[in-house]
Design an enzyme around this catalytic site. Structure first.
Site, PDB file in Angstrom:
ATOM      1  N   ARG A 158       0.834  -1.216   0.000  1.00 24.43           N
ATOM      2  CA  ARG A 158       0.000   0.000   0.000  1.00 24.43           C
ATOM      3  C   ARG A 158       0.865   1.262   0.000  1.00 24.43           C
ATOM      4  NH1 ARG A 158      -4.860  -1.296   4.205  1.00 24.43           N
ATOM      5  NH2 ARG A 158      -6.479  -1.535   2.637  1.00 24.43           N
ATOM      6  N   LYS A 173       9.544   2.266   7.009  1.00 22.18           N
ATOM      7  CA  LYS A 173       9.902   1.749   8.336  1.00 22.18           C
ATOM      8  C   LYS A 173       8.927   0.642   8.720  1.00 22.18           C
ATOM      9  CE  LYS A 173       8.971   2.252  12.619  1.00 22.18           C
ATOM     10  NZ  LYS A 173       9.191   0.850  13.008  1.00 22.18           N
ATOM     11  N   PRO A 174       9.384  -0.611   8.594  1.00 16.72           N
ATOM     12  CA  PRO A 174       8.496  -1.715   8.995  1.00 16.72           C
ATOM     13  C   PRO A 174       8.386  -1.765  10.515  1.00 16.72           C
ATOM     14  CG  PRO A 174      10.658  -2.557   8.370  1.00 16.72           C
ATOM     15  CD  PRO A 174      10.698  -1.067   8.145  1.00 16.72           C
ATOM     16  N   SER A 175       7.439  -2.550  11.003  1.00 19.93           N
ATOM     17  CA  SER A 175       7.356  -2.760  12.450  1.00 19.93           C
ATOM     18  C   SER A 175       8.613  -3.498  12.907  1.00 19.93           C
ATOM     19  CB  SER A 175       6.124  -3.603  12.771  1.00 19.93           C
ATOM     20  OG  SER A 175       6.218  -4.068  14.103  1.00 19.93           O
ATOM     21  N   SER A 228      -1.688   1.833  15.551  1.00 20.85           N
ATOM     22  CA  SER A 228      -2.655   2.067  16.621  1.00 20.85           C
ATOM     23  C   SER A 228      -2.983   3.555  16.758  1.00 20.85           C
ATOM     24  CB  SER A 228      -2.061   1.556  17.935  1.00 20.85           C
ATOM     25  OG  SER A 228      -0.866   2.275  18.201  1.00 20.85           O
ATOM     26  N   GLU A 249      -3.996   5.283   8.971  1.00 19.04           N
ATOM     27  CA  GLU A 249      -4.919   4.128   8.988  1.00 19.04           C
ATOM     28  C   GLU A 249      -4.775   3.517  10.370  1.00 19.04           C
ATOM     29  OE1 GLU A 249      -6.696   3.305   6.258  1.00 19.04           O
ATOM     30  OE2 GLU A 249      -5.706   4.839   5.053  1.00 19.04           O
ATOM     31  N   CYS A 283      -7.519  -4.893  11.738  1.00 21.94           N
ATOM     32  CA  CYS A 283      -8.254  -3.685  12.141  1.00 21.94           C
ATOM     33  C   CYS A 283      -9.717  -3.732  11.733  1.00 21.94           C
ATOM     34  CB  CYS A 283      -7.579  -2.470  11.544  1.00 21.94           C
ATOM     35  SG  CYS A 283      -7.457  -2.569   9.747  1.00 21.94           S
ATOM     36  N   GLU A 442     -11.301  -5.732   2.496  1.00 22.49           N
ATOM     37  CA  GLU A 442     -11.713  -4.770   1.489  1.00 22.49           C
ATOM     38  C   GLU A 442     -11.082  -5.073   0.136  1.00 22.49           C
ATOM     39  OE1 GLU A 442     -10.190  -4.231   4.371  1.00 22.49           O
ATOM     40  OE2 GLU A 442      -8.254  -3.314   4.008  1.00 22.49           O
ATOM     41  N   HIS A 448     -10.150   2.483   1.614  1.00 18.73           N
ATOM     42  CA  HIS A 448     -10.078   2.028   3.001  1.00 18.73           C
ATOM     43  C   HIS A 448      -9.728   3.231   3.876  1.00 18.73           C
ATOM     44  CE1 HIS A 448      -9.369  -0.809   6.221  1.00 18.73           C
ATOM     45  NE2 HIS A 448      -8.110  -0.422   6.351  1.00 18.73           N
TER      46      HIS A 448
HETATM   47  N1  LIG Z   1      -6.685   1.054   9.647  1.00 18.37           N
HETATM   48  C1  LIG Z   1      -5.898   0.160   9.081  1.00 18.37           C
HETATM   49  O1  LIG Z   1      -5.852  -0.005   7.867  1.00 18.37           O
HETATM   50  C2  LIG Z   1      -5.018  -0.704   9.922  1.00 18.37           C
HETATM   51  C3  LIG Z   1      -4.348  -1.779   9.324  1.00 18.37           C
HETATM   52  C4  LIG Z   1      -3.527  -2.573  10.111  1.00 18.37           C
HETATM   53  C5  LIG Z   1      -3.373  -2.299  11.470  1.00 18.37           C
HETATM   54  N2  LIG Z   1      -4.048  -1.257  12.027  1.00 18.37           N
HETATM   55  C6  LIG Z   1      -3.926  -1.005  13.467  1.00 18.37           C
HETATM   56  O2  LIG Z   1      -2.571  -1.194  13.879  1.00 18.37           O
HETATM   57  C7  LIG Z   1      -2.516  -1.637  15.227  1.00 18.37           C
HETATM   58  C8  LIG Z   1      -1.650  -2.873  15.324  1.00 18.37           C
HETATM   59  O3  LIG Z   1      -0.420  -2.662  14.771  1.00 18.37           O
HETATM   60  P1  LIG Z   1       0.875  -2.258  15.632  1.00 18.37           P
HETATM   61  O4  LIG Z   1       0.795  -2.847  17.000  1.00 18.37           O
HETATM   62  O5  LIG Z   1       2.062  -2.534  14.779  1.00 18.37           O
HETATM   63  O6  LIG Z   1       0.657  -0.707  15.808  1.00 18.37           O
HETATM   64  P2  LIG Z   1       1.669   0.353  16.420  1.00 18.37           P
HETATM   65  O7  LIG Z   1       0.925   1.625  16.434  1.00 18.37           O
HETATM   66  O8  LIG Z   1       2.292  -0.108  17.663  1.00 18.37           O
HETATM   67  O9  LIG Z   1       2.847   0.400  15.338  1.00 18.37           O
HETATM   68  C9  LIG Z   1       2.609   0.683  13.981  1.00 18.37           C
HETATM   69  C10 LIG Z   1       3.857   1.286  13.388  1.00 18.37           C
HETATM   70  O10 LIG Z   1       4.029   2.581  13.974  1.00 18.37           O
HETATM   71  C11 LIG Z   1       5.310   2.672  14.551  1.00 18.37           C
HETATM   72  N3  LIG Z   1       5.227   3.562  15.705  1.00 18.37           N
HETATM   73  C12 LIG Z   1       4.923   3.230  16.988  1.00 18.37           C
HETATM   74  N4  LIG Z   1       5.012   4.323  17.784  1.00 18.37           N
HETATM   75  C13 LIG Z   1       5.345   5.346  16.977  1.00 18.37           C
HETATM   76  C14 LIG Z   1       5.591   6.741  17.214  1.00 18.37           C
HETATM   77  N5  LIG Z   1       5.530   7.268  18.446  1.00 18.37           N
HETATM   78  N6  LIG Z   1       5.926   7.527  16.155  1.00 18.37           N
HETATM   79  C15 LIG Z   1       6.010   7.004  14.916  1.00 18.37           C
HETATM   80  N7  LIG Z   1       5.828   5.694  14.642  1.00 18.37           N
HETATM   81  C16 LIG Z   1       5.477   4.870  15.661  1.00 18.37           C
HETATM   82  C17 LIG Z   1       5.686   1.253  14.901  1.00 18.37           C
HETATM   83  O11 LIG Z   1       7.074   1.094  15.046  1.00 18.37           O
HETATM   84  C18 LIG Z   1       5.129   0.505  13.702  1.00 18.37           C
HETATM   85  O12 LIG Z   1       6.023   0.568  12.625  1.00 18.37           O
HETATM   86  C19 LIG Z   1      -3.953  -1.901  15.608  1.00 18.37           C
HETATM   87  O13 LIG Z   1      -4.445  -0.815  16.342  1.00 18.37           O
HETATM   88  C20 LIG Z   1      -4.667  -2.009  14.261  1.00 18.37           C
HETATM   89  O14 LIG Z   1      -6.040  -1.734  14.315  1.00 18.37           O
HETATM   90  C21 LIG Z   1      -4.850  -0.457  11.292  1.00 18.37           C
HETATM   91  O1  LIG Z   2      -5.570  -4.590  10.171  1.00 20.74           O
HETATM   92  C1  LIG Z   2      -6.320  -4.147   9.303  1.00 20.74           C
HETATM   93  C2  LIG Z   2      -6.860  -4.932   8.225  1.00 20.74           C
HETATM   94  O2  LIG Z   2      -8.120  -5.334   8.212  1.00 20.74           O
HETATM   95  C3  LIG Z   2      -6.048  -5.431   7.234  1.00 20.74           C
HETATM   96  S1  LIG Z   2      -5.942  -4.481   5.921  1.00 20.74           S
HETATM   97  O3  LIG Z   2      -6.677  -3.231   5.986  1.00 20.74           O
HETATM   98  O4  LIG Z   2      -6.463  -5.291   4.806  1.00 20.74           O
HETATM   99  O5  LIG Z   2      -4.547  -4.212   5.806  1.00 20.74           O
END
Ligand SMILES: NC(=O)c1ccc[n+]([C@@H]2O[C@H](COP(=O)([O-])OP(=O)(O)OC[C@H]3O[C@@H](n4cnc5c(N)ncnc54)[C@H](O)[C@@H]3O)[C@@H](O)[C@H]2O)c1
Ligand SMILES: O=C[C@H](O)CS(=O)(=O)O
Length: 483
Positions: A158, A173-175, A228, A249, A283, A442, A448
């Site tokens: 994406r 920047k990946p997780s 998040s 997102e 999500c 989706e 999205h």
């Molecule tokens: N809306 C969407 O399309 C969507 C899709 C996938 C996941 N999510 C959400 O993501 C969350 C789960 O993923 P996660 O635990 O990896 O989320 P996270 O917020 O902990 O981390 C996501 C990314 O942000 C980075 N990050 C964390 N703190 C940061 C900061 N202070 N500044 C900049 N970057 C920062 C992390 O290193 C990571 O790369 C859930 O809340 C889920 O609903 C949303």
């Molecule tokens: O975590 C959120 C999702 O439902 C997956 S995605 O929007 O298709 O990346």
């Protein structure tokens, strides 16, 4: 132990920190690799490299960029099995979803490549004689792509496919929990001579340091972050310092409304799938169910029956496994605390309700909770685990009101065979996505995007592509010899 490097300006490079982050297989708790804990100096190098590459990249004709984006999809496909394996190893996805995610990423590169010929501006009439007004669409510039752990390949696609096709450069920047698939993707970029140096850069490290520094960088033109709400809030705060555009997102708390006019088999099967996809960590997964009280017992019985058929285990070792691990020990503990708190407040465990001790790994049993109050934490906060709380409603008004009563606004779903009822609920639900009589996930040609705290801007389709563009209006005055 495999250790990795950063990728900046077309070269693999050491981090300035000489510190490392362990990447853990959530099914076995083994450390599978180590990635550099990048520093703000590394961020500066990566952003500068993207900034320098921007001009050359945006001058390449769209159609050429589109071909490159398509080729990236083709290269992922050549390496498909490896991506699936890495994804299963670092994130714990079941085989079906891991292969589905990789295929979706391939599709995403191909789909986005097709926009190359379709990035269109407009010509509008002027108030003055002999003038045309041109509305140009241009790349926004340097994009910081910040990716979560739950769909590390698809969400990479994406960010990267959309940035590259629109003429933007990218720092990815990946997780820190799932960087290995991004590192594998970087090998593909490195092997392609047609991508100029600096157009794509990879840095690894923590969100609070590196993600934040990226979002705060004055040469970043847009932060496209998925994650998040708390991290998204931090990203906005950092980006605000330079009035940098954010595309966010964020989390969800999707309601699933099941009315007495629903096909209960369809509802139970779809909610089962939707709640447990990615071991409960997506999500858009159904996070709370509102079922009309006269069909509640029958619906709960069907869901319970299907939850009891599930096999739990290491999905990388066994393709038949339905439910794999949560991504980390922290995630496991958070889910455990949420369920315990709900039970202490009177929730009834219909199924599951505890860890699954299959040996090593972060496994939690698929759980159904009833007797939960709409305003309780389990109904209001994102669970992100295989737990479904269910409550009942009397009237459609009540279901809509409770469904909308949340700080999140990403996904929602409705189960009814009555068209009038469906239309009414759809029209009154305030969510970016509503699935009717089906589970989540989706389409790439959709859009999205979340309402309220679920985000700003969006991804996918024409509108998602356009989020990576800026507008320049040119007032073109010319001489008309005939006047
Ligand atoms: N809306 C969407 O399309 C969507 C899709 C996938 C996941 N999510 C959400 O993501 C969350 C789960 O993923 P996660 O635990 O990896 O989320 P996270 O917020 O902990 O981390 C996501 C990314 O942000 C980075 N990050 C964390 N703190 C940061 C900061 N202070 N500044 C900049 N970057 C920062 C992390 O290193 C990571 O790369 C859930 O809340 C889920 O609903 C949303
Ligand atoms: O975590 C959120 C999702 O439902 C997956 S995605 O929007 O298709 O990346």
């Amino acid at each position: 132990m495999q250790t990795h490097k950063l990728y900046i300006n077309g070269e693999y490079t050491e981090s300035h920190s000489n510190e490392w982050i362990d990447v853990i297989n959530p099914s076995t708790e083994e450390v599978i690799s180590q990635t550099p804990k990048a520093t703000t100096d590394d961020v500066n190098r990566a952003v500068e490299s993207a900034f320098q590459a921007q001009k050359e990249w945006e001058l390449i004709p769209n159609i050429e960029r589109g071909k490159i984006v398509r080729k990236l999809g083709n290269k992922i496909e050549e390496n498909r099995a490896n991506f699936i394996d890495l994804l299963q190893e670092e994130q714990g996805k079941d085989y079906e979803l891991a292969s589905g995610e990789v295929d979706l990423a391939i599709d995403y590169f191909r789909y986005m490549s097709e926009w190359a010929r379709r990035i269109e501006g407009e010509i509008v009439p002027s108030d003055r004689p002999n003038e045309n007004i041109y509305i140009y669409k241009k790349p926004i510039g340097v994009v910081a792509g910040i990716v979560p752990w739950n769909f590390p390949v698809f969400i990479l696609a994406r960010k990267v496919a959309t940035a590259l096709v629109t003429g933007c450069t990218v720092v990815l920047k990946p997780s820190q929990q799932t960087p290995n698939t991004a590192i594998e993707f970087t090998k593909i970029v490195d092997g392609m001579d047609d991508i100029p140096r600096g157009v794509y850069n990879l840095i690894t490290g923590t969100g609070s340091e590196i993600g934040y520094a990226l979002a705060k960088h004055e040469k970043v033109d847009m932060v496209s972050m998925t994650g998040s709400v708390p991290a998204g809030t931090k990203v906005m705060e950092a980006a605000a310092q330079n009035i940098t555009k954010v595309n966010l997102e964020l989390g969800g708390k999707a309601p699933a409304i099941v009315t007495s006019n629903a096909d209960l088999d369809v509802a139970a099967e779809s909610i089962h799938t939707s709640r447990l996809a990615n071991n409960g960590q997506a999500c858009t997964n159904a996070e709370r169910v509102y079922v009309q009280e006269n069909v509640a017992d029958e619906f709960i019985e069907k869901l319970k029956h299907s939850f009891e058929q599930l096999t739990i285990g290491n999905p990388r070792e066994n393709k038949e496994v339905d439910v794999g691990p949560l991504v980390s020990q922290d995630r496991l503990e958070e889910v455990e605390v949420m369920v315990k708190t709900a039970v202490q407040s009177g929730a009834k465990v219909v199924s599951g309700g505890q860890r699954d001790e299959v040996g090593k790994g972060f496994f939690y049993k698929p759980t159904i909770l009833t007797n939960v109050d709409h305003s309780s934490a389990i109904m209001q906060e994102e669970i992100f685990g295989p737990v479904i709380p269910i409550t009942t409603f009397k009237t459609i008004d009540e279901a809509i009101e409770k469904g909308n009563d949340t700080e999140f606004g990403l996904s929602s779903s409705v189960y009814t065979e009555d068209l009038n009822e469906a239309m009414r609920i759809v029209n009154e639900l305030k969510f970016g996505e509503t699935f009717v009589n089906r589970e989540n996930f989706e389409a790439v040609q959709g859009y999205h995007a979340g309402m309220r705290k679920s985000g700003l801007g969006g991804a996918d389709g024409k509108h998602g592509m356009e989020d990576f563009l800026v507008t320049q209006v040119v007032y073109m005055q010319y001489k008309n010899d005939k006047q």
